[in-house]
Scaffold this active site. Sequence first.
Site, mmCIF file in Angstrom:
data_model
loop_
_atom_site.group_PDB
_atom_site.id
_atom_site.type_symbol
_atom_site.label_atom_id
_atom_site.label_comp_id
_atom_site.label_asym_id
_atom_site.label_seq_id
_atom_site.Cartn_x
_atom_site.Cartn_y
_atom_site.Cartn_z
ATOM 1 N N HIS A 173 0.907 -1.151 0.036
ATOM 2 C CA HIS A 173 0.159 -0.062 0.064
ATOM 3 C C HIS A 173 0.927 1.090 -0.145
ATOM 4 O O HIS A 173 1.516 1.411 0.936
ATOM 5 C CB HIS A 173 -0.916 -0.215 1.166
ATOM 6 N N ASN A 273 -8.444 5.500 0.394
ATOM 7 C CA ASN A 273 -7.030 5.544 0.488
ATOM 8 C C ASN A 273 -6.473 4.491 -0.709
ATOM 9 O O ASN A 273 -6.792 3.515 -0.560
ATOM 10 C CB ASN A 273 -6.330 5.122 1.563
ATOM 11 N N ASP A 300 -10.244 -3.690 -3.930
ATOM 12 C CA ASP A 300 -10.026 -3.075 -2.610
ATOM 13 C C ASP A 300 -11.446 -2.991 -1.828
ATOM 14 O O ASP A 300 -11.599 -1.710 -1.208
ATOM 15 C CB ASP A 300 -9.217 -1.715 -2.630
ATOM 16 N N HIS A 304 -17.685 -0.685 5.598
ATOM 17 C CA HIS A 304 -17.420 0.220 6.808
ATOM 18 C C HIS A 304 -18.857 0.138 7.495
ATOM 19 O O HIS A 304 -19.704 0.531 6.622
ATOM 20 C CB HIS A 304 -16.836 1.278 6.929
HETATM 21 O O1 DOR Z 1 -9.518 3.169 1.851
HETATM 22 C C1 DOR Z 1 -9.063 2.146 2.253
HETATM 23 N N1 DOR Z 1 -9.430 1.436 3.045
HETATM 24 N N2 DOR Z 1 -7.882 1.800 1.647
HETATM 25 C C2 DOR Z 1 -7.004 0.834 2.311
HETATM 26 O O2 DOR Z 1 -5.978 0.495 1.619
HETATM 27 C C3 DOR Z 1 -7.733 0.170 3.283
HETATM 28 C C4 DOR Z 1 -9.132 0.253 3.299
HETATM 29 C C5 DOR Z 1 -9.674 -0.381 4.800
HETATM 30 O O3 DOR Z 1 -9.105 -1.294 5.248
HETATM 31 O O4 DOR Z 1 -10.646 0.127 5.084
#
Ligand code: DOR
Length: 425
Positions: A173, A273, A300, A304
């Site tokens: 990453h 990210n 990815d 959440h």
């Molecule tokens: O936006 C992101 N969320 N980028 C990542 O590399 C990890 C990921 C996460 O685990 O929520």
Amino acid sequence: MTDLLLRGVQLADGSHRDLALRGELLVDPADLGPGHRTVAADGLIGLPGLVDLHTHLRQPGGEDAETVASGTRAAARGGYTACFAMANTDPVADTAEAVSHLAELGRREGWAEVVPVGAITKGLAGQELAELGLMHRAGVNLFSDDGRCVQNAQVMRRALEYVSDFGGVLAQHSQDDDLAGPTACCHESAIGGRLGLPPWPAAAESVIVARDIELARLTGGRLHVCHVSSAESVELIRWAKARQLPVTAEVTPHHLLLGTAELEGYDTTYKVNPPLRTDEHIEALRQGLVDGVIDAVATDHAPHTPEDKDHPFDVARPGMIGLEQALAVVIETMVASGRLDWSGLVERMSTAPARIGRVADRQGRPLEPGQPANLVLIDPSRRQVVDRAASWSQARNNPYHGRDLPDPVLATFWRGRATYGWDNL
Ligand code: DOR
């Protein structure tokens, strides 16, 4: 499991064939038993099951956002038959016991193959190497601290040296923590300045990509660059590949389709990210994928909870889900425009990821008798307005909500079992 005959399926190369599924395998149609079901599949395209090199399944520790069961159901809905499960769980997957436990959970509850990714460093802290050798003996070939970047070049060097002994791969990453600190959340650009969001410059990615390419050259260890988001990173990887260095790369569907303008409404669904970037970067990513500089599309998929997203933009958790619409986005951005054909899509969403992740003995296989029956049946002309409430993922942070996109997946088969869409046939 009922034997199944899919008649007249179009394959990625444009030819048409009857596909026969018996048990876990594709077989010669003449070998099917008398009691099989026959489906007229004329007009449908059959592709090898998709393979996602980059999935956050959140189990253990984040079951309020996703589980192995819910995440792999979303994967099956999207046409996937394998997911590489990232190590940033709680506890972190940094021991042989942890990765074995996850693999077992996948066997028991998965709707697709769950391939554990091991952490590079203990606790993802970037200091001490995790049990790379023991995890490899437990079946792991891909290692990543994803969510965090291995900042220390010496630690990265030692990890590359270590995994080169057994042909392991480090998936980095790429994010320099000084250039893009903990609150960085918007591509450094005029629009970011106007929105008043802390900048995440493209260079924070490419300086790490450049460093890691040099370390791959120094050590001979295999580097895989996660979620490439910038034109400069694409150029660096192009340079590395021209020199036959052991470097591969992936791009996400969201970086192929969505741009910085999505942030105008401060909707934290679009916080990710690395961040969404501008048109010139998006175009470089698409061209990199066409040229093969970027080997694979990886989601990815980052589920959440609403609680983790319901914050001011700079403190909300980064990440968006992607398994269910990944194929739709690649069709929309790359196939509909004629930049990739079906064979090109299969290479980037199935064959190459299976090869990079070392599961090519059973995933990403051609649809031929004797091969595992891992496949997805699609109708690329079907469309839908995406509704996040209809998601098979437990999470609702779907960046495609409200968009008119293809809805191609009719059915997915993993080891001969319909993991999605039996009733659609
Ligand atoms: O936006 C992101 N969320 N980028 C990542 O590399 C990890 C990921 C996460 O685990 O929520």
